[in-house]
Design an enzyme around this catalytic site. Sequence first.
Site, PDB file in Angstrom:
ATOM      1  N   GLY A 149     -31.688  29.215 -22.497  1.00  0.00           N
ATOM      2  CA  GLY A 149     -33.043  29.530 -22.041  1.00  0.00           C
ATOM      3  C   GLY A 149     -33.149  29.935 -20.583  1.00  0.00           C
ATOM      4  O   GLY A 149     -33.997  30.727 -20.213  1.00  0.00           O
ATOM      5  N   ASP A 168     -35.015  26.152 -17.610  1.00  0.00           N
ATOM      6  CA  ASP A 168     -36.138  26.968 -18.043  1.00  0.00           C
ATOM      7  C   ASP A 168     -37.416  26.137 -18.083  1.00  0.00           C
ATOM      8  O   ASP A 168     -38.433  26.501 -17.529  1.00  0.00           O
ATOM      9  CB  ASP A 168     -35.857  27.601 -19.420  1.00  0.00           C
ATOM     10  CG  ASP A 168     -35.355  26.606 -20.467  1.00  0.00           C
ATOM     11  OD1 ASP A 168     -35.241  25.392 -20.166  1.00  0.00           O
ATOM     12  OD2 ASP A 168     -35.069  27.037 -21.598  1.00  0.00           O
ATOM     13  N   ASP A 186     -39.601  19.419 -20.328  1.00  0.00           N
ATOM     14  CA  ASP A 186     -40.561  18.937 -21.328  1.00  0.00           C
ATOM     15  C   ASP A 186     -40.547  17.402 -21.283  1.00  0.00           C
ATOM     16  O   ASP A 186     -41.156  16.811 -20.406  1.00  0.00           O
ATOM     17  CB  ASP A 186     -40.164  19.515 -22.689  1.00  0.00           C
ATOM     18  CG  ASP A 186     -41.176  19.219 -23.786  1.00  0.00           C
ATOM     19  OD1 ASP A 186     -42.189  18.575 -23.522  1.00  0.00           O
ATOM     20  OD2 ASP A 186     -40.943  19.618 -24.939  1.00  0.00           O
ATOM     21  N   LYS A 236     -44.011  20.889 -18.298  1.00  0.00           N
ATOM     22  CA  LYS A 236     -45.152  20.576 -19.167  1.00  0.00           C
ATOM     23  C   LYS A 236     -45.903  19.354 -18.643  1.00  0.00           C
ATOM     24  O   LYS A 236     -45.330  18.296 -18.467  1.00  0.00           O
ATOM     25  CB  LYS A 236     -44.670  20.319 -20.597  1.00  0.00           C
ATOM     26  CG  LYS A 236     -44.415  21.612 -21.315  1.00  0.00           C
ATOM     27  CD  LYS A 236     -44.323  21.420 -22.813  1.00  0.00           C
ATOM     28  CE  LYS A 236     -43.998  22.744 -23.450  1.00  0.00           C
ATOM     29  NZ  LYS A 236     -43.534  22.603 -24.828  1.00  0.00           N
ATOM     30  N   PHE A 261     -46.225  25.176 -27.100  1.00  0.00           N
ATOM     31  CA  PHE A 261     -44.886  25.729 -27.255  1.00  0.00           C
ATOM     32  C   PHE A 261     -44.914  27.190 -26.805  1.00  0.00           C
ATOM     33  O   PHE A 261     -45.656  27.999 -27.355  1.00  0.00           O
ATOM     34  CB  PHE A 261     -44.413  25.625 -28.706  1.00  0.00           C
ATOM     35  CG  PHE A 261     -42.966  25.962 -28.862  1.00  0.00           C
ATOM     36  CD1 PHE A 261     -41.988  25.032 -28.545  1.00  0.00           C
ATOM     37  CD2 PHE A 261     -42.575  27.223 -29.289  1.00  0.00           C
ATOM     38  CE1 PHE A 261     -40.641  25.347 -28.653  1.00  0.00           C
ATOM     39  CE2 PHE A 261     -41.236  27.544 -29.407  1.00  0.00           C
ATOM     40  CZ  PHE A 261     -40.265  26.609 -29.089  1.00  0.00           C
ATOM     41  N   VAL A 262     -44.128  27.485 -25.781  1.00  0.00           N
ATOM     42  CA  VAL A 262     -44.139  28.844 -25.227  1.00  0.00           C
ATOM     43  C   VAL A 262     -42.804  29.552 -25.462  1.00  0.00           C
ATOM     44  O   VAL A 262     -41.773  28.901 -25.647  1.00  0.00           O
ATOM     45  CB  VAL A 262     -44.458  28.831 -23.709  1.00  0.00           C
ATOM     46  CG1 VAL A 262     -45.895  28.425 -23.463  1.00  0.00           C
ATOM     47  CG2 VAL A 262     -43.488  27.935 -22.949  1.00  0.00           C
TER      48      VAL A 262
HETATM   49  P1  5GP Z   1     -36.681  18.132 -22.943  1.00  0.00           P
HETATM   50  O1  5GP Z   1     -35.397  17.430 -23.126  1.00  0.00           O
HETATM   51  O2  5GP Z   1     -37.171  18.150 -21.503  1.00  0.00           O
HETATM   52  O3  5GP Z   1     -37.738  17.611 -23.868  1.00  0.00           O
HETATM   53  O4  5GP Z   1     -36.498  19.631 -23.454  1.00  0.00           O
HETATM   54  C1  5GP Z   1     -35.921  20.592 -22.677  1.00  0.00           C
HETATM   55  C2  5GP Z   1     -35.519  21.790 -23.521  1.00  0.00           C
HETATM   56  O5  5GP Z   1     -36.329  21.913 -24.681  1.00  0.00           O
HETATM   57  C3  5GP Z   1     -35.729  23.071 -22.762  1.00  0.00           C
HETATM   58  O6  5GP Z   1     -34.611  23.395 -21.985  1.00  0.00           O
HETATM   59  C4  5GP Z   1     -35.982  24.064 -23.887  1.00  0.00           C
HETATM   60  O7  5GP Z   1     -34.774  24.531 -24.385  1.00  0.00           O
HETATM   61  C5  5GP Z   1     -36.668  23.245 -24.944  1.00  0.00           C
HETATM   62  N1  5GP Z   1     -38.133  23.396 -24.874  1.00  0.00           N
HETATM   63  C6  5GP Z   1     -39.026  22.483 -24.465  1.00  0.00           C
HETATM   64  N2  5GP Z   1     -40.285  22.956 -24.532  1.00  0.00           N
HETATM   65  C7  5GP Z   1     -40.192  24.222 -24.984  1.00  0.00           C
HETATM   66  C8  5GP Z   1     -41.161  25.253 -25.246  1.00  0.00           C
HETATM   67  O8  5GP Z   1     -42.378  25.143 -25.052  1.00  0.00           O
HETATM   68  N3  5GP Z   1     -40.665  26.441 -25.706  1.00  0.00           N
HETATM   69  C9  5GP Z   1     -39.336  26.650 -25.911  1.00  0.00           C
HETATM   70  N4  5GP Z   1     -38.984  27.846 -26.357  1.00  0.00           N
HETATM   71  N5  5GP Z   1     -38.400  25.696 -25.685  1.00  0.00           N
HETATM   72  C10 5GP Z   1     -38.817  24.498 -25.211  1.00  0.00           C
END
Ligand code: 5GP
Length: 180
Positions: free
Chosen positions: A44, A100, A103, A131, A152-153
């Site tokens: 990403g 990227d 979350d 987020k 979700f983007v």
């Molecule tokens: P975390 O471990 O912080 O929950 O998730 C991080 C990863 O989840 C990001 O690097 C990305 O790959 C994916 N991710 C989280 N939110 C989104 C979103 O809104 N869109 C997309 N395409 N990927 C996301």
Amino acid sequence: MTHPDIQEIVYSEDRVRARVAELGAEISRDYEGRSVLLIAVLRGAALFIADLAREITVPVELDFMAVSSYGSATKSSGVVRILKDLDETIEGRDVLVVEDILDTGLTLKYLLKNLASRKPASLEIVALLSKEGKQRVPISCRYTGFSIPDEFVVGYGLDFAERYRNLPYIGILKPSAYQD
Ligand code: 5GP
């Protein structure tokens, strides 16, 4: 032209470009007199690191890691696996992890712990998107591009089932696009 699967553009190409330039300028000021090792988390962050690197004026090196995250689902599993490790050692280096999107923070938490154990001189994060209200573990992110609502983007490197990474803007998918 907006892609037919996109419901709404959240950040246009121009806004993304302008914000990446600001981040690059801020990083260049902060790392004045040093060189910075940018580490992108694939896939990403690939587009972001490419643009960010060109906005940084201090010497830059690049390295890449790949970790498992979402697959094609849209909820964070918290399960992280290193699929591709760095090519270089980072001991004594000023490391800036390029993400990227932040979350839940679970992916970065794991990654930071892993990287910190390799004894870099410094370890910071730049995330293009964060987020709001979603972080389940505290992550101190030194640079953030934009805060976004919990939607979700896709676009600018972010995918849904490996699609839409090449959109030049960041947008929200139409519900119908999930059903294909
Ligand atoms: P975390 O471990 O912080 O929950 O998730 C991080 C990863 O989840 C990001 O690097 C990305 O790959 C994916 N991710 C989280 N939110 C989104 C979103 O809104 N869109 C997309 N395409 N990927 C996301």
